[in-house]
Design a protein around this motif. Structure first.
Motif, PDB file in Angstrom:
ATOM      1  N   ILE A  21      61.028  69.362  32.668  1.00 37.36           N
ATOM      2  CA  ILE A  21      59.771  69.391  33.422  1.00 37.36           C
ATOM      3  C   ILE A  21      58.582  69.105  32.512  1.00 37.36           C
ATOM      4  O   ILE A  21      57.661  68.355  32.860  1.00 37.36           O
ATOM      5  CB  ILE A  21      59.608  70.753  34.122  1.00 37.36           C
ATOM      6  N   HIS A  22      58.612  69.689  31.318  1.00 34.24           N
ATOM      7  CA  HIS A  22      57.518  69.464  30.356  1.00 34.24           C
ATOM      8  C   HIS A  22      57.448  67.995  29.944  1.00 34.24           C
ATOM      9  O   HIS A  22      56.358  67.414  29.842  1.00 34.24           O
ATOM     10  CB  HIS A  22      57.747  70.335  29.128  1.00 34.24           C
ATOM     11  N   ILE A  23      58.584  67.372  29.745  1.00 32.64           N
ATOM     12  CA  ILE A  23      58.623  65.965  29.333  1.00 32.64           C
ATOM     13  C   ILE A  23      58.110  65.068  30.459  1.00 32.64           C
ATOM     14  O   ILE A  23      57.417  64.073  30.214  1.00 32.64           O
ATOM     15  CB  ILE A  23      60.054  65.575  28.925  1.00 32.64           C
ATOM     16  N   ILE A  24      58.444  65.414  31.709  1.00 28.95           N
ATOM     17  CA  ILE A  24      57.930  64.633  32.840  1.00 28.95           C
ATOM     18  C   ILE A  24      56.406  64.622  32.831  1.00 28.95           C
ATOM     19  O   ILE A  24      55.772  63.584  33.042  1.00 28.95           O
ATOM     20  CB  ILE A  24      58.459  65.213  34.166  1.00 28.95           C
ATOM     21  N   TRP A  25      55.803  65.763  32.583  1.00 21.08           N
ATOM     22  CA  TRP A  25      54.338  65.859  32.551  1.00 21.08           C
ATOM     23  C   TRP A  25      53.760  64.952  31.456  1.00 21.08           C
ATOM     24  O   TRP A  25      52.772  64.253  31.666  1.00 21.08           O
ATOM     25  CB  TRP A  25      53.925  67.298  32.324  1.00 21.08           C
ATOM     26  N   ALA A  26      54.394  64.951  30.281  1.00 24.39           N
ATOM     27  CA  ALA A  26      53.920  64.102  29.182  1.00 24.39           C
ATOM     28  C   ALA A  26      54.069  62.625  29.541  1.00 24.39           C
ATOM     29  O   ALA A  26      53.184  61.810  29.251  1.00 24.39           O
ATOM     30  CB  ALA A  26      54.704  64.412  27.904  1.00 24.39           C
ATOM     31  N   GLY A  27      55.180  62.268  30.185  1.00 27.16           N
ATOM     32  CA  GLY A  27      55.393  60.876  30.571  1.00 27.16           C
ATOM     33  C   GLY A  27      54.383  60.401  31.594  1.00 27.16           C
ATOM     34  O   GLY A  27      53.861  59.280  31.505  1.00 27.16           O
ATOM     35  N   ILE A  28      54.047  61.243  32.552  1.00 21.93           N
ATOM     36  CA  ILE A  28      53.050  60.880  33.563  1.00 21.93           C
ATOM     37  C   ILE A  28      51.688  60.672  32.907  1.00 21.93           C
ATOM     38  O   ILE A  28      50.936  59.762  33.269  1.00 21.93           O
ATOM     39  CB  ILE A  28      52.972  61.971  34.645  1.00 21.93           C
ATOM     40  N   GLY A  29      51.369  61.504  31.906  1.00 17.51           N
ATOM     41  CA  GLY A  29      50.102  61.345  31.192  1.00 17.51           C
ATOM     42  C   GLY A  29      50.002  60.001  30.487  1.00 17.51           C
ATOM     43  O   GLY A  29      48.955  59.344  30.509  1.00 17.51           O
ATOM     44  N   LEU A  30      51.103  59.567  29.866  1.00 16.67           N
ATOM     45  CA  LEU A  30      51.120  58.267  29.199  1.00 16.67           C
ATOM     46  C   LEU A  30      50.959  57.125  30.202  1.00 16.67           C
ATOM     47  O   LEU A  30      50.228  56.157  29.956  1.00 16.67           O
ATOM     48  CB  LEU A  30      52.430  58.090  28.428  1.00 16.67           C
ATOM     49  N   MET A  31      51.639  57.229  31.330  1.00 17.97           N
ATOM     50  CA  MET A  31      51.532  56.178  32.345  1.00 17.97           C
ATOM     51  C   MET A  31      50.118  56.101  32.902  1.00 17.97           C
ATOM     52  O   MET A  31      49.591  55.015  33.153  1.00 17.97           O
ATOM     53  CB  MET A  31      52.547  56.429  33.462  1.00 17.97           C
ATOM     54  N   ARG A  32      49.494  57.253  33.084  1.00 18.20           N
ATOM     55  CA  ARG A  32      48.113  57.272  33.589  1.00 18.20           C
ATOM     56  C   ARG A  32      47.177  56.578  32.606  1.00 18.20           C
ATOM     57  O   ARG A  32      46.323  55.773  32.996  1.00 18.20           O
ATOM     58  CB  ARG A  32      47.662  58.715  33.808  1.00 18.20           C
ATOM     59  N   ARG A  33      47.336  56.859  31.317  1.00 19.50           N
ATOM     60  CA  ARG A  33      46.473  56.229  30.325  1.00 19.50           C
ATOM     61  C   ARG A  33      46.702  54.723  30.276  1.00 19.50           C
ATOM     62  O   ARG A  33      45.770  53.941  30.078  1.00 19.50           O
ATOM     63  CB  ARG A  33      46.722  56.849  28.953  1.00 19.50           C
ATOM     64  N   SER A  34      47.948  54.306  30.461  1.00 17.51           N
ATOM     65  CA  SER A  34      48.255  52.882  30.474  1.00 17.51           C
ATOM     66  C   SER A  34      47.532  52.185  31.622  1.00 17.51           C
ATOM     67  O   SER A  34      46.940  51.121  31.444  1.00 17.51           O
ATOM     68  CB  SER A  34      49.765  52.685  30.616  1.00 17.51           C
ATOM     69  N   VAL A  35      47.568  52.795  32.806  1.00 17.34           N
ATOM     70  CA  VAL A  35      46.913  52.205  33.977  1.00 17.34           C
ATOM     71  C   VAL A  35      45.410  52.111  33.763  1.00 17.34           C
ATOM     72  O   VAL A  35      44.780  51.088  34.066  1.00 17.34           O
ATOM     73  CB  VAL A  35      47.238  53.023  35.239  1.00 17.34           C
ATOM     74  N   LEU A  36      44.808  53.169  33.217  1.00 17.31           N
ATOM     75  CA  LEU A  36      43.369  53.157  32.977  1.00 17.31           C
ATOM     76  C   LEU A  36      42.977  52.047  32.003  1.00 17.31           C
ATOM     77  O   LEU A  36      41.940  51.399  32.162  1.00 17.31           O
ATOM     78  CB  LEU A  36      42.907  54.520  32.436  1.00 17.31           C
ATOM     79  N   GLY A  37      43.821  51.802  30.995  1.00 22.00           N
ATOM     80  CA  GLY A  37      43.541  50.734  30.035  1.00 22.00           C
ATOM     81  C   GLY A  37      43.592  49.365  30.677  1.00 22.00           C
ATOM     82  O   GLY A  37      42.787  48.486  30.380  1.00 22.00           O
ATOM     83  N   LEU A  38      44.533  49.174  31.601  1.00 18.58           N
ATOM     84  CA  LEU A  38      44.651  47.887  32.273  1.00 18.58           C
ATOM     85  C   LEU A  38      43.501  47.643  33.250  1.00 18.58           C
ATOM     86  O   LEU A  38      43.263  46.506  33.660  1.00 18.58           O
ATOM     87  CB  LEU A  38      45.983  47.816  33.027  1.00 18.58           C
ATOM     88  N   LEU A  39      42.777  48.697  33.605  1.00 17.66           N
ATOM     89  CA  LEU A  39      41.660  48.569  34.534  1.00 17.66           C
ATOM     90  C   LEU A  39      40.331  48.286  33.825  1.00 17.66           C
ATOM     91  O   LEU A  39      39.261  48.444  34.415  1.00 17.66           O
ATOM     92  CB  LEU A  39      41.533  49.845  35.375  1.00 17.66           C
ATOM     93  N   ASP A  40      40.377  47.881  32.564  1.00 17.24           N
ATOM     94  CA  ASP A  40      39.171  47.498  31.813  1.00 17.24           C
ATOM     95  C   ASP A  40      38.163  48.639  31.717  1.00 17.24           C
ATOM     96  O   ASP A  40      37.007  48.515  32.139  1.00 17.24           O
ATOM     97  CB  ASP A  40      38.496  46.273  32.448  1.00 17.24           C
ATOM     98  N   SER A  41      38.589  49.754  31.168  1.00 18.44           N
ATOM     99  CA  SER A  41      37.682  50.879  30.954  1.00 18.44           C
ATOM    100  C   SER A  41      36.632  50.518  29.916  1.00 18.44           C
ATOM    101  O   SER A  41      36.860  49.690  29.024  1.00 18.44           O
ATOM    102  CB  SER A  41      38.465  52.109  30.483  1.00 18.44           C
ATOM    103  N   ALA A  42      35.462  51.154  30.019  1.00 21.09           N
ATOM    104  CA  ALA A  42      34.409  50.947  29.031  1.00 21.09           C
ATOM    105  C   ALA A  42      34.850  51.509  27.681  1.00 21.09           C
ATOM    106  O   ALA A  42      35.783  52.319  27.593  1.00 21.09           O
ATOM    107  CB  ALA A  42      33.127  51.626  29.490  1.00 21.09           C
ATOM    108  N   ILE A  43      34.188  51.084  26.619  1.00 20.59           N
ATOM    109  CA  ILE A  43      34.513  51.595  25.289  1.00 20.59           C
ATOM    110  C   ILE A  43      34.154  53.085  25.237  1.00 20.59           C
ATOM    111  O   ILE A  43      33.373  53.575  26.064  1.00 20.59           O
ATOM    112  CB  ILE A  43      33.779  50.811  24.183  1.00 20.59           C
ATOM    113  N   PRO A  44      34.694  53.835  24.284  1.00 18.15           N
ATOM    114  CA  PRO A  44      34.421  55.272  24.220  1.00 18.15           C
ATOM    115  C   PRO A  44      32.926  55.588  24.132  1.00 18.15           C
ATOM    116  O   PRO A  44      32.141  54.814  23.573  1.00 18.15           O
ATOM    117  CB  PRO A  44      35.153  55.702  22.939  1.00 18.15           C
ATOM    118  N   GLY A  45      32.549  56.740  24.676  1.00 21.54           N
ATOM    119  CA  GLY A  45      31.153  57.165  24.715  1.00 21.54           C
ATOM    120  C   GLY A  45      30.430  57.142  23.377  1.00 21.54           C
ATOM    121  O   GLY A  45      29.301  56.642  23.294  1.00 21.54           O
ATOM    122  N   PRO A  46      31.040  57.659  22.301  1.00 23.15           N
ATOM    123  CA  PRO A  46      30.346  57.645  21.002  1.00 23.15           C
ATOM    124  C   PRO A  46      29.997  56.232  20.531  1.00 23.15           C
ATOM    125  O   PRO A  46      28.913  56.008  19.979  1.00 23.15           O
ATOM    126  CB  PRO A  46      31.359  58.314  20.059  1.00 23.15           C
TER     127      PRO A  46
END
Length: 302
Positions: free
Chosen positions: A188-213
């Protein structure tokens, strides 16, 4: 499409070597003990190896120079890597849970636990050191592939620690049912980590702005030049693709300035931005400051 070696290859090869070594050690620990908890830990090592090989290929692909078909390069390939790695993690978690469920109905004793725990502890220590190296290298080089690989290994470390502690408790107390319960909790813990990685991948493909700093540093620079040269800025747009950053903005200069002077200032500003934002590709549009048409697109600011 080139996949030539890159400066980051050494980190990917480190990850591959680590995955092979820890896979052998963890499978030996499971073979000696028969613990389904240690089996769950060993199964994840297969994912580690696959992810490390994928990371090596993607790092080389993402570093390929722009060409006629890909004028902006292939930096976004890193996001596909993170997404695939997240999917592999979820599949491994499903296999772990599936292997543990039969043991709930028929718990099995753990054999030679001390040697198995020692082997698993050794593999965990190796993963911890390499995970810290990969995460640091990923941050320093703005590589989501290396950072994702390092965070994946760090997840493996924490799950291994839980498995080792659980197996030790089973050995000390004789409560055999705890062994499959630990394996399911790990899954169950590994599933949560995998979903987090997939979410970050999708956000990157959506042309997110550069980091705030980094964005804040650019706006500070604009304020500095506005005061020094009576110029103005608007229509600032940014996006990131793997290690690369893309920045575009409009520079409004006094009407009496020559093209050469405006160009010289824009080159200076772009040079300053590149020093603040690593791996940045810049596009500057120069406009006369008193022309009303110059302000038609200022709503583009991000």
């Amino acid at each position: 499409m080139s996949t030539a070696p890159t400066p980051l290859d050494r980190f990917a090869w480190l990850s591959i070597g680590t995955a092979i070594a820890t896979l052998a050690i963890k499978w030996a620990a499971w073979w000696l003990t028969g613990s389904v908890g240690l089996l769950s830990d060993a199964l994840e090592s297969f994912v580690n190896l696959g992810a490390a090989v994928l990371a090596l290929w993607v790092l080389r692909l993402a570093a390929s120079p722009p060409d006629a078909k890909h004028p902006y390069g292939l930096s976004k390939a890193e996001y596909f890597s993170a997404g695939i790695e997240g999917t592999l993690i979820v599949l491994a978690a499903a296999a772990i849970i599936a292997s543990a469920l039969p043991r709930l109905a028929a718990p099995q004793p753990i054999e030679t636990p001390l040697l198995g725990l020692a082997l698993s502890g050794t593999a965990t220590a190796i993963n911890l050191v390499v995970a810290l190296i990969l995460v640091r290298a990923g941050r320093e080089n703005h590589s989501i592939t290396l950072e994702a690989d390092g965070r994946h290994l760090m997840t493996d470390v924490w799950t291994s620690v839980g498995v080792i502690a659980g197996v030790a408790i089973v050995w000390a107390t004789g409560w055999l049912l705890l062994d499959p319960l630990i394996a399911i909790a790990v899954g169950i813990h590994i599933i949560w980590a995998g979903i987090g990685l997939m979410r970050r991948s999708v956000l990157g493909l959506l042309d997110s702005a550069i980091p705030g700093p980094e964005l804040h540093e650019i706006t500070k620079l604009f304020t500095e030049y506005s005061k020094r040269y009576r110029v103005s800025f608007h229509a600032l747009l940014t996006r990131q693709a793997g290690r690369r950053r893309f920045v575009s903005f409009h520079l409004l200069v006094p009407d009496e300035w020559s093209v050469a002077r405006a160009h010289q200032l824009s080159e200076e500003i772009e040079s300053r931005i590149r020093s603040l934002v690593p791996n940045a590709s810049l596009t500057t549009h120069i406009e006369p400051i008193s022309d009303p048409a110059s302000y038609d697109d200022q709503t583009l600011d991000r």
